[in-house]
Enzyme design. Structure first.
Site, PDB file in Angstrom:
ATOM      1  N   GLY A  47      -6.338  -4.136   3.581  1.00 61.90           N
ATOM      2  CA  GLY A  47      -7.089  -5.338   3.690  1.00 61.90           C
ATOM      3  C   GLY A  47      -8.106  -5.407   4.954  1.00 61.90           C
ATOM      4  N   GLU A  48      -8.062  -6.494   5.664  1.00 60.46           N
ATOM      5  CA  GLU A  48      -8.595  -6.814   7.016  1.00 60.46           C
ATOM      6  C   GLU A  48      -7.707  -7.028   7.819  1.00 60.46           C
ATOM      7  OE1 GLU A  48     -11.310  -6.511   9.627  1.00 60.46           O
ATOM      8  OE2 GLU A  48     -10.395  -8.690   9.537  1.00 60.46           O
ATOM      9  N   SER A  49      -7.370  -5.948   8.893  1.00 55.18           N
ATOM     10  CA  SER A  49      -6.502  -6.244   9.706  1.00 55.18           C
ATOM     11  C   SER A  49      -6.831  -7.447  10.701  1.00 55.18           C
ATOM     12  CB  SER A  49      -6.197  -4.783  10.751  1.00 55.18           C
ATOM     13  OG  SER A  49      -7.521  -4.439  11.157  1.00 55.18           O
ATOM     14  N   CYS A  79      -3.255   1.466   5.485  1.00 55.12           N
ATOM     15  CA  CYS A  79      -4.709   1.161   5.601  1.00 55.12           C
ATOM     16  C   CYS A  79      -4.692   0.062   6.907  1.00 55.12           C
ATOM     17  CB  CYS A  79      -5.542   0.814   4.506  1.00 55.12           C
ATOM     18  SG  CYS A  79      -7.181   1.189   4.928  1.00 55.12           S
ATOM     19  N   ARG A 106     -10.455   2.379  13.834  1.00 55.36           N
ATOM     20  CA  ARG A 106     -10.677   1.478  12.601  1.00 55.36           C
ATOM     21  C   ARG A 106     -11.833   1.903  11.887  1.00 55.36           C
ATOM     22  NH1 ARG A 106     -10.907  -4.635  14.144  1.00 55.36           N
ATOM     23  NH2 ARG A 106     -10.982  -4.836  11.886  1.00 55.36           N
ATOM     24  N   ILE A 129     -10.670   3.215   1.535  1.00 49.84           N
ATOM     25  CA  ILE A 129     -11.312   2.225   1.608  1.00 49.84           C
ATOM     26  C   ILE A 129     -11.747   1.871   3.328  1.00 49.84           C
ATOM     27  CG2 ILE A 129     -11.983  -0.095   0.806  1.00 49.84           C
ATOM     28  CD1 ILE A 129     -10.069   0.757  -1.402  1.00 49.84           C
ATOM     29  N   ARG A 130     -12.969   2.090   3.673  1.00 47.10           N
ATOM     30  CA  ARG A 130     -13.143   1.802   5.256  1.00 47.10           C
ATOM     31  C   ARG A 130     -11.846   2.005   5.985  1.00 47.10           C
ATOM     32  NH1 ARG A 130     -17.194  -1.516   6.422  1.00 47.10           N
ATOM     33  NH2 ARG A 130     -16.241  -2.346   8.238  1.00 47.10           N
ATOM     34  N   HIS A 165      -4.976   4.442   0.044  1.00 47.52           N
ATOM     35  CA  HIS A 165      -4.458   3.472  -0.549  1.00 47.52           C
ATOM     36  C   HIS A 165      -3.656   4.023  -1.530  1.00 47.52           C
ATOM     37  CE1 HIS A 165      -6.439  -0.417   1.064  1.00 47.52           C
ATOM     38  NE2 HIS A 165      -6.984   0.532   1.189  1.00 47.52           N
ATOM     39  N   GLU A 167      -1.592   2.715  -3.768  1.00 51.77           N
ATOM     40  CA  GLU A 167      -1.568   1.608  -4.935  1.00 51.77           C
ATOM     41  C   GLU A 167      -2.652   1.834  -5.847  1.00 51.77           C
ATOM     42  OE1 GLU A 167      -2.256   1.009  -1.919  1.00 51.77           O
ATOM     43  OE2 GLU A 167      -3.944  -0.722  -2.158  1.00 51.77           O
TER      44      GLU A 167
END
Ligand code: GLN
Length: 189
Positions: A47-49, A79, A106, A129-130, A165, A167
């Site tokens: 997600g966005e840490s 991630c 990051r 993903i990023r 990821h 998942e």
């Protein structure tokens, strides 16, 4: 039978719940300290840490998370979760929990192309993903798999970290490896 929680404050928690159910665990959303009670394992999703850090603080979850991790049950940090679990975060610097003796940068896999797929050096399908890049690992960290020679799947004691990821790849190797195979309990909503 085992109950595995997924931190469900922000980001890609839904697919982790599904993956855990596929490998036979009761998957539980974790939104507050009480949700950690009685769990046999925990996932910190992508997600966005920065946002996740704020939401964890707002939910007063950090002491309970630290206690859970210290208790030795298996924890999978993917991630953004890996960024939270690292000892040191750069690009830019950010507070973190220090459960894994690694330094991560990051968004360091591909500036223009933020998302891509590839094969690990052991042949695992990887979705980035990023993604954070692991810049260095401490002596107590085991490198489980690499991508172009760089660590992307690591373990230190009960805590496992992935840059990618697991998942989203359609395979469940990582979930099975961390939590084992359960007796098909499904997602608890
Ligand atoms: N780039 C994100 C961050 O810094 C992590 C990306 C992800 O979790 N897919 O938090």
């Amino acid at each position: 039978m085992s109950r595995v929680g997924v931190l469900a404050l922000q980001g890609g928690f839904a697919r982790h719940l599904e993956a855990l159910a596929v490998v036979g665990h009761t998957a539980v959303e974790v939104r507050g300290p009480r949700d950690l009670r009685g769990l046999d394992g925990l996932v910190l999703p992508g997600g966005e840490s920065t946002t996740q850090l704020k939401l964890i603080a707002r939910a007063a979850l950090e002491p309970a998370l630290a206690q859970f991790v210290g208790g030795g049950k298996p924890v999978l940090a993917t991630c953004a979760g890996l960024i939270l679990a690292a000892c040191s975060v750069v690009g830019p610097e950010q507070a973190s929990f220090g459960w894994l003796d690694v330094e991560v940068s990051r968004n360091a896999y591909g500036r223009q192309v933020h998302s891509f797929e590839g094969r690990s050096d052991k042949g695992l399908h990887l979705v980035f993903i990023r993604a954070p890049r692991i810049l260095s690992v401490g002596a107590g960290v085991e490198v489980v798999d690499t991508f172009n020679g760089e660590p992307v799947w690591i373990r230190q004691g009960n805590v496992v970290g992935c840059c990618f990821h697991p998942e989203l790849s359609g395979a469940t190797e990582v979930h099975r490896s961390v939590f084992g195979v359960g007796a098909a309990q499904g997602v608890e909503l």
